[in-house]
Motif scaffolding. Sequence first.
Motif, PDB file in Angstrom:
ATOM      1  N   TYR A 167       0.831  -1.222   0.000  1.00 26.32           N
ATOM      2  CA  TYR A 167       0.000   0.000   0.000  1.00 26.32           C
ATOM      3  C   TYR A 167       0.858   1.263   0.000  1.00 26.32           C
ATOM      4  O   TYR A 167       0.502   2.265  -0.618  1.00 26.32           O
ATOM      5  CB  TYR A 167      -0.981  -0.018   1.177  1.00 26.32           C
ATOM      6  CG  TYR A 167      -2.193  -0.896   0.905  1.00 26.32           C
ATOM      7  CD1 TYR A 167      -3.133  -0.516  -0.062  1.00 26.32           C
ATOM      8  CD2 TYR A 167      -2.390  -2.094   1.576  1.00 26.32           C
ATOM      9  CE1 TYR A 167      -4.225  -1.321  -0.343  1.00 26.32           C
ATOM     10  CE2 TYR A 167      -3.489  -2.906   1.300  1.00 26.32           C
ATOM     11  CZ  TYR A 167      -4.400  -2.515   0.346  1.00 26.32           C
ATOM     12  OH  TYR A 167      -5.481  -3.301   0.056  1.00 26.32           O
ATOM     13  N   LYS A 170       1.871   1.723  -3.432  1.00 31.70           N
ATOM     14  CA  LYS A 170       0.705   2.177  -4.210  1.00 31.70           C
ATOM     15  C   LYS A 170       0.549   3.693  -4.025  1.00 31.70           C
ATOM     16  O   LYS A 170       0.296   4.426  -4.988  1.00 31.70           O
ATOM     17  CB  LYS A 170      -0.549   1.428  -3.733  1.00 31.70           C
ATOM     18  CG  LYS A 170      -1.786   1.713  -4.536  1.00 31.70           C
ATOM     19  CD  LYS A 170      -2.213   0.456  -5.299  1.00 31.70           C
ATOM     20  CE  LYS A 170      -3.423   0.713  -6.167  1.00 31.70           C
ATOM     21  NZ  LYS A 170      -3.395  -0.080  -7.385  1.00 31.70           N
ATOM     22  N   ASN A 177      -1.649  -2.803  -9.847  1.00 31.18           N
ATOM     23  CA  ASN A 177      -2.832  -3.654  -9.655  1.00 31.18           C
ATOM     24  C   ASN A 177      -3.392  -3.541  -8.241  1.00 31.18           C
ATOM     25  O   ASN A 177      -2.826  -2.851  -7.386  1.00 31.18           O
ATOM     26  CB  ASN A 177      -2.445  -5.106  -9.945  1.00 31.18           C
ATOM     27  CG  ASN A 177      -1.999  -5.280 -11.380  1.00 31.18           C
ATOM     28  OD1 ASN A 177      -2.820  -5.379 -12.288  1.00 31.18           O
ATOM     29  ND2 ASN A 177      -0.695  -5.263 -11.616  1.00 31.18           N
ATOM     30  N   GLU A 178      -4.515  -4.245  -8.017  1.00 28.05           N
ATOM     31  CA  GLU A 178      -5.091  -4.280  -6.675  1.00 28.05           C
ATOM     32  C   GLU A 178      -4.106  -4.968  -5.736  1.00 28.05           C
ATOM     33  O   GLU A 178      -3.640  -6.085  -6.030  1.00 28.05           O
ATOM     34  CB  GLU A 178      -6.403  -5.083  -6.682  1.00 28.05           C
ATOM     35  CG  GLU A 178      -7.589  -4.349  -7.290  1.00 28.05           C
ATOM     36  CD  GLU A 178      -7.855  -3.022  -6.596  1.00 28.05           C
ATOM     37  OE1 GLU A 178      -7.721  -2.952  -5.360  1.00 28.05           O
ATOM     38  OE2 GLU A 178      -8.188  -2.050  -7.301  1.00 28.05           O
ATOM     39  N   ASP A 181      -4.870  -8.637  -4.695  1.00 21.25           N
ATOM     40  CA  ASP A 181      -4.651  -9.649  -5.751  1.00 21.25           C
ATOM     41  C   ASP A 181      -3.170 -10.003  -5.870  1.00 21.25           C
ATOM     42  O   ASP A 181      -2.801 -11.171  -6.013  1.00 21.25           O
ATOM     43  CB  ASP A 181      -5.117  -9.117  -7.121  1.00 21.25           C
ATOM     44  CG  ASP A 181      -6.621  -8.908  -7.152  1.00 21.25           C
ATOM     45  OD1 ASP A 181      -7.314  -9.476  -6.289  1.00 21.25           O
ATOM     46  OD2 ASP A 181      -7.093  -8.150  -8.036  1.00 21.25           O
TER      47      ASP A 181
END
Length: 302
Positions: A167, A170, A177-178, A181
């Motif tokens: 995270y 991110k 991507n998520e 996943d």
Amino acid sequence: MQALLSKIFEDVKPLMGKGKVADYIPALASVDPNQFGIAIFSNEGDLYQIGDADTPFSIQSISKVFSLTLAMKHYGKDMWQRVGREPSGLPFNSLVQLEYEHGIPRNPFINAGALVISDMNQSRFASPHYAMSEFVRRISGNPEIKTDLQVADSEYEFRHRNAAMAYLMKSNGNFENEVEDVLKSYFANCALRMSCVDLAKAFNFLANKGYCTISQEQVISEEEARQVNALMATSGMYDEAGHFAFQVGLPGKSGVGGGIVAIVPGRFSICVWSPALNKVGNSCAGVAALESMSKHIGWSVY
Ligand SMILES: NC(=O)CC[C@H](N)C(=O)O
């Protein structure tokens, strides 16, 4: 070679069970620490093995080399904008450096780096874990290689640290991507079960200029194989990479399942396994076996 292997095995055997089996992944805590195996595979196809070399175990971070290889095949030089090539000098699951360095992990073999690589593979493959399983079965010549779903689920349940890294990346724009996943694919790859024999065979392309004699394919180019070996030599053993280079002098990659893979470029691929780990998460008996092997045979690349 077989006689030497027996001698090393007997010398190091007393260390078997010394150290501590990884228990931060609860499903790994129940592994019997009194197991020890060695396999050596030559570029000519000769196999030498001793002890529990046919027993499958959780490959854990050794999978990071396979993921990197798959990503290199597709992304080539472009991938290095998202992940560095410097040793971290910190534990494999450390978070601190990642924030200072704006979400670009130091190298592909710490967890943060492997998560970025998994994110790349997630963008590229419809089913990244299927691609990985198929790849390791092909280059080891063993179609029976399986994933331990209990280990994968256990890692996902206790994913908080790895999730925090992903995270954070991110939020820095270094994750496509998520997160959930990618974490699932990453854990499934770590949960592959392979034996010393499987791993010694599967890693032979790195001793053989990128060419796998088992599947008869050029897995990556000669230059890329050299680069993967260089990354293993500088970052494959976490914050023990310096000690390992000093004592063993071979590119190596360890995992918290107790496996260590080492490469003698131009000659052999080796896998040692014993589940009890030292403080940084490397197999105690495994490191000792490689030290002894390197001393007896003078295999150091330095
Ligand atoms: N060093 C390791 O083998 C760690 C891999 C483990 N699956 C993790 O993510 O924590």
